[in-house]
Design a protein around this motif. Sequence first.
Motif, PDB file in Angstrom:
ATOM      1  N   ALA A 216     -19.779 -15.762 -81.213  1.00  0.00           N
ATOM      2  CA  ALA A 216     -20.277 -14.482 -81.714  1.00  0.00           C
ATOM      3  C   ALA A 216     -21.153 -13.790 -80.681  1.00  0.00           C
ATOM      4  CB  ALA A 216     -21.078 -14.702 -82.992  1.00  0.00           C
ATOM      5  N   TRP A 217     -21.280 -12.490 -80.865  1.00  0.00           N
ATOM      6  CA  TRP A 217     -22.249 -11.670 -80.138  1.00  0.00           C
ATOM      7  C   TRP A 217     -23.253 -11.121 -81.146  1.00  0.00           C
ATOM      8  CZ3 TRP A 217     -22.893 -11.040 -74.981  1.00  0.00           C
ATOM      9  CH2 TRP A 217     -21.838 -11.418 -74.138  1.00  0.00           C
ATOM     10  N   TYR A 218     -24.512 -11.200 -80.783  1.00  0.00           N
ATOM     11  CA  TYR A 218     -25.605 -10.604 -81.533  1.00  0.00           C
ATOM     12  C   TYR A 218     -26.386  -9.694 -80.587  1.00  0.00           C
ATOM     13  CZ  TYR A 218     -25.112 -13.744 -85.562  1.00  0.00           C
ATOM     14  OH  TYR A 218     -24.656 -14.398 -86.685  1.00  0.00           O
ATOM     15  N   ARG A 219     -27.239  -8.878 -81.163  1.00  0.00           N
ATOM     16  CA  ARG A 219     -28.084  -8.031 -80.320  1.00  0.00           C
ATOM     17  C   ARG A 219     -29.454  -7.874 -80.959  1.00  0.00           C
ATOM     18  NH1 ARG A 219     -25.001  -2.164 -81.067  1.00  0.00           N
ATOM     19  NH2 ARG A 219     -25.615  -1.780 -83.241  1.00  0.00           N
TER      20      ARG A 219
ATOM     21  N   ALA B  61     -20.476  -9.005 -83.611  1.00  0.00           N
ATOM     22  CA  ALA B  61     -19.071  -9.361 -83.784  1.00  0.00           C
ATOM     23  C   ALA B  61     -18.926 -10.861 -83.604  1.00  0.00           C
ATOM     24  CB  ALA B  61     -18.196  -8.634 -82.772  1.00  0.00           C
ATOM     25  N   ASP B  62     -17.868 -11.405 -84.215  1.00  0.00           N
ATOM     26  CA  ASP B  62     -17.543 -12.798 -83.941  1.00  0.00           C
ATOM     27  C   ASP B  62     -16.034 -12.955 -83.855  1.00  0.00           C
ATOM     28  OD1 ASP B  62     -18.311 -14.111 -87.285  1.00  0.00           O
ATOM     29  OD2 ASP B  62     -16.597 -12.951 -86.554  1.00  0.00           O
ATOM     30  N   ILE B  63     -15.634 -14.117 -83.354  1.00  0.00           N
ATOM     31  CA  ILE B  63     -14.215 -14.413 -83.214  1.00  0.00           C
ATOM     32  C   ILE B  63     -14.019 -15.891 -83.503  1.00  0.00           C
ATOM     33  CG2 ILE B  63     -14.401 -14.749 -80.696  1.00  0.00           C
ATOM     34  CD1 ILE B  63     -11.557 -13.410 -80.551  1.00  0.00           C
ATOM     35  N   SER B  64     -13.074 -16.193 -84.365  1.00  0.00           N
ATOM     36  CA  SER B  64     -12.838 -17.579 -84.747  1.00  0.00           C
ATOM     37  C   SER B  64     -12.185 -18.341 -83.604  1.00  0.00           C
ATOM     38  CB  SER B  64     -11.953 -17.629 -85.986  1.00  0.00           C
ATOM     39  OG  SER B  64     -10.631 -17.236 -85.659  1.00  0.00           O
TER      40      SER B  64
ATOM     41  N   ALA C 299     -19.512  -5.946 -87.174  1.00  0.00           N
ATOM     42  CA  ALA C 299     -20.489  -5.214 -87.956  1.00  0.00           C
ATOM     43  C   ALA C 299     -19.981  -3.793 -88.164  1.00  0.00           C
ATOM     44  CB  ALA C 299     -21.824  -5.189 -87.226  1.00  0.00           C
ATOM     45  N   ASP C 300     -20.335  -3.200 -89.294  1.00  0.00           N
ATOM     46  CA  ASP C 300     -19.869  -1.836 -89.581  1.00  0.00           C
ATOM     47  C   ASP C 300     -20.298  -0.853 -88.501  1.00  0.00           C
ATOM     48  OD1 ASP C 300     -20.246  -2.028 -93.219  1.00  0.00           O
ATOM     49  OD2 ASP C 300     -18.623  -2.654 -91.885  1.00  0.00           O
TER      50      ASP C 300
ATOM     51  N   GLY D  25     -14.476  -0.226 -84.636  1.00  0.00           N
ATOM     52  CA  GLY D  25     -13.726   0.884 -84.049  1.00  0.00           C
ATOM     53  C   GLY D  25     -14.178   1.248 -82.647  1.00  0.00           C
ATOM     54  N   ARG D  26     -15.333   0.741 -82.243  1.00  0.00           N
ATOM     55  CA  ARG D  26     -15.846   1.033 -80.891  1.00  0.00           C
ATOM     56  C   ARG D  26     -15.889  -0.211 -80.008  1.00  0.00           C
ATOM     57  NH1 ARG D  26     -20.990   2.607 -80.189  1.00  0.00           N
ATOM     58  NH2 ARG D  26     -21.762   1.496 -82.031  1.00  0.00           N
ATOM     59  N   PHE D  27     -16.167  -1.355 -80.610  1.00  0.00           N
ATOM     60  CA  PHE D  27     -16.295  -2.602 -79.863  1.00  0.00           C
ATOM     61  C   PHE D  27     -15.103  -3.509 -80.152  1.00  0.00           C
ATOM     62  CE2 PHE D  27     -21.260  -2.872 -79.561  1.00  0.00           C
ATOM     63  CZ  PHE D  27     -21.295  -1.578 -79.073  1.00  0.00           C
TER      64      PHE D  27
END
Length: 113
Positions: free
Chosen positions: A35-38, A49-52, A60-61, A65-67
């Motif tokens: 995952a990415w956090y900020r 965002a995360d990826i399995s 995240a909402d 659509g942008r990331f």
Amino acid sequence: QILLVESGGDLVQPGGSLRLSCDASRIQFSRYDMAWYRQAPGKQREFVADISSGGRPTYADSVKGRFTISRDRAKKTVDLQMNILNPEDTAVYYCHMKGTTTWGQGTQVTVSS
């Protein structure tokens, strides 16, 4: 021991793009969801965002659509492509092994004209 190393942070103008990368070659990469956090100044760290392990992403909402999050099994990296950046995206971005307490040291993204 630093297990996750982020790179790619920079100063970018509003509307611009950046690509962050997380070097996860020191872990058993294929086993973990990533995952990415900020964290923006004065705010709590938030999910981006995360990826399995199988490659399924969630977002995240605020960034949908942008990331775009992706992972490369051969390179053992997790990337975050960020487009249409705005000042509200300014933060330190962290890579994270989900289900563990392992975080990277962070990379600074600043969106400003």
